[in-house]
Design an enzyme around this catalytic site. Structure first.
Site, short mmCIF file in Angstrom:
data_model
loop_
_atom_site.label_atom_id
_atom_site.label_comp_id
_atom_site.label_asym_id
_atom_site.label_seq_id
_atom_site.Cartn_x
_atom_site.Cartn_y
_atom_site.Cartn_z
N GLU A 227 0.87 -1.18 0.00
CA GLU A 227 0.00 0.00 0.00
C GLU A 227 0.90 1.22 0.00
O GLU A 227 1.45 1.61 1.04
CB GLU A 227 -0.93 -0.03 1.23
N CYS A 261 -1.77 9.44 2.28
CA CYS A 261 -1.29 8.94 0.98
C CYS A 261 -2.29 9.21 -0.13
O CYS A 261 -1.93 9.19 -1.31
CB CYS A 261 -0.98 7.45 1.08
#
Length: 531
Positions: A227, A261
């Site tokens: 991720e 993110c």
């Protein structure tokens, strides 16, 4: 409320103990106790109450590490994982149940073999968490791993040491330590963990470290979930609601001080509306921070001085114009929400992932130009955002790849804990959250069971081979194409039968219409033949 003084002390795990920790969780998996639903359910219930009981310590730790407000910590960290626990508990029996395979997967002739998918844990797994959401992004994958029946070693980020220390104490006091362990420390501890054999590795963090993890895992053919981040674009056309776009994007860059993110790195704005959009950004800033950003109790801080200086360098190196914000305080790792108007794709604000409360505006002449720029800067970002007409938003979705996308908002697709989340290409591999968290740590094992008495039905496979038997098998299990060699669909009897049966819907009127079509077809057929 817990204070910094009452928090447990962060201590790095001794390197020579790590092989033993890994060996313990591997050994526990081989006892098969974690495969029992009762064990999984019990650990999830205990995790839920551990988060509830350790809430004061976790809030204090997040405040110390990231200056994270209690509101934000509860919304995005503690309550998030508690909801994950409850979701998994509500659906675990269904998720873990064998799935029977029938048509269209298994032909009728093979239905006696009782094909099914058996859900099995992948084994002992390693979960490496990041610093920006040190509770959520470490423990949400843990919920999936427990639900799947895996044993786990967790590696919290050393950049948030107070939170890492609380998590270690909490899990060691509340959960089954023979199956679930925490290793604290920095690069040496991570390297030691990577030298162990795992059945799966789950990593959240930067692409640079993700590359190292993937290379090391490949040496032992260990599957990984990555991720990662990405230089996420936002698109704003002249048809957008500029006031709402500004407000929502300002929220996306102030949540967790922009250390998300999913947040946008740059905004591609139709040049005709750039001045208006900037004014709306300033208005949104004033509404969120009436006394200024530094005085706000809600705005977090950059995690440490290294990242503070990284962000400062981006602003120092830009050739663009700061149109909002720009103030900093190194003593607090404070950076004000900052917007820079740039005119080059090669500007530092466009080429580097900010991962902080700063972003750039790049004026464009058209959506064509915007898409060309975005695909040049980063072809596969973790997220993208489009503010425009329905047709414009659809075009952005069609012509640019991303891990996820939100239309007319900032990362709302990542704000729900029950839908899959993950990257694509350079922004990551694999997905989790909701059922996807269970699937992430599960091996879907196909099982069949051939009855003893079915030998006559399958004797076609034995030597000496008999072509007549093969032809009979193909008659029973084969399928003829409904298209010719040029790829054109042949509209034969089956096609027209399906079409007629679908006419008119259900009820007497539909039946009457279908009969009329059949009678008309019969009349035309006999008339053509002259009967």
């Amino acid at each position: 409320m817990a204070t910094a003084a009452s928090l447990p002390e962060f201590q790095a795990t001794a390197l020579d103990t790590i092989p033993g920790i890994a060996s313990t969780v591997r050994g526990t998996f081989r006892t098969h106790k974690t495969k029992k639903l009762q064990w999984r359910q019990m650990q999830l219930r205990k995790l839920y109450w551990a988060l509830e009981d350790y809430q004061p310590q976790l809030l204090a730790a997040l405040k110390q590490d990231l200056h994270k407000s209690s509101f934000e910590a509860l919304l995005t960290e503690l309550d998030w994982v508690k909801k994950d626990c409850l979701f998994m508990l509500d659906h675990l029996e269904k998720f873990a149940k064998d799935e029977k395979l029938g048509a269209p997967h298994v032909p009728v002739t093979f239905s006696l073999m009782k094909f099914r998918i058996r859900k099995e844990p992948v084994g002992a797994v390693l979960i490496i968490g990041p610093y920006n959401f040190p509770v959520q992004l470490l423990l949400a994958p843990l919920v999936g791993a427990i639900g799947a029946g895996c044993t786990v070693v967790l590696k919290p980020s050393e950049l948030t040491p107070a939170t890492a220390a609380v998590i270690k104490e909490m899990l060691e006091k509340r959960l089954d330590t023979t199956a679930l362990a925490v290793v604290n420390g920095g690069i040496p501890q991570t390297n030691a963990l990577m030298n162990e054999k795992w059945d799966k590795i789950f990593f959240t963090g930067s692409a640079a470290v993700g590359t190292i993890i993937a290379k090391k895992a490949a040496e032992t053919l260990t599957p990984v979930v990555l991720e990662l981040g990405g230089k996420n674009p936002a698109f704003i056309s002249k048809h957008a609601n500029l006031a709402l776009a500004a407000r929502r994007l300002m929220w996306g860059k102030t949540m967790n001080a922009g250390q998300v993110c999913l947040s946008h790195n740059y905004v591609l704005v139709d040049k005709d509306v750039v001045p208006t959009f900037i004014e709306f950004l300033k208005q949104a800033y004033r509404e969120m921070f009436p006394n200024g950003a530094k005085a706000s109790p809600d705005l977090g801080r950059i995690v440490n001085q290294r990242h503070f200086h990284r962000l400062k360098k981006m602003l120092d190196d830009t050739k663009g114009k700061i149109v909002l914000g720009g103030s900093m305080d190194e003593s607090e790792n404070f950076i004000e929400p900052t917007v820079v108007l740039v005119d080059s794709v090669d500007d530092s604000m466009m080429q580097e992932e900010s991962f902080g409360p700063i972003f750039s505006i790049y004026p464009v002449n058209s959506l064509d130009e915007a898409l060309n720029v975005a695909n040049r800067v980063h072809r596969t970002p973790l997220a993208l955002f489009s503010f425009g007409s329905k047709a414009e938003n659809q075009r952005v979705l069609n012509e640019m790849t991303s891990g996820g996308a939100t239309l007319n908002d900032s990362f709302f697709h990542g704000s729900l804990n029950t839908v899959p989340f993950g990257g694509v290409g350079d922004s990551g591999w694999g997905a989790y959250r909701g059922k996807a968290s269970f699937d992430c740590f599960t091996h879907f094992r196909t099982v069949s069971q051939t009855p003893w008495w079915a030998e006559k039905l399958i004797d076609v496979r034995y030597m000496p081979f008999d072509m007549a038997k093969l032809r009979r098998l193909n008659m029973l299990t084969g399928q003829k194409p409904n298209f010719d060699r040029n790829g054109r669909v042949i509209k034969g009897v089956g096609y027209w039968t399906t079409l007629v049966l679908g006419l008119g819907g259900k009820g007497a009127k539909g039946a009457f219409l279908r009969w009329m079509v059949v009678l008309l077809a019969y009349y035309l057929y006999t008339h053509r033949l002259g009967r």
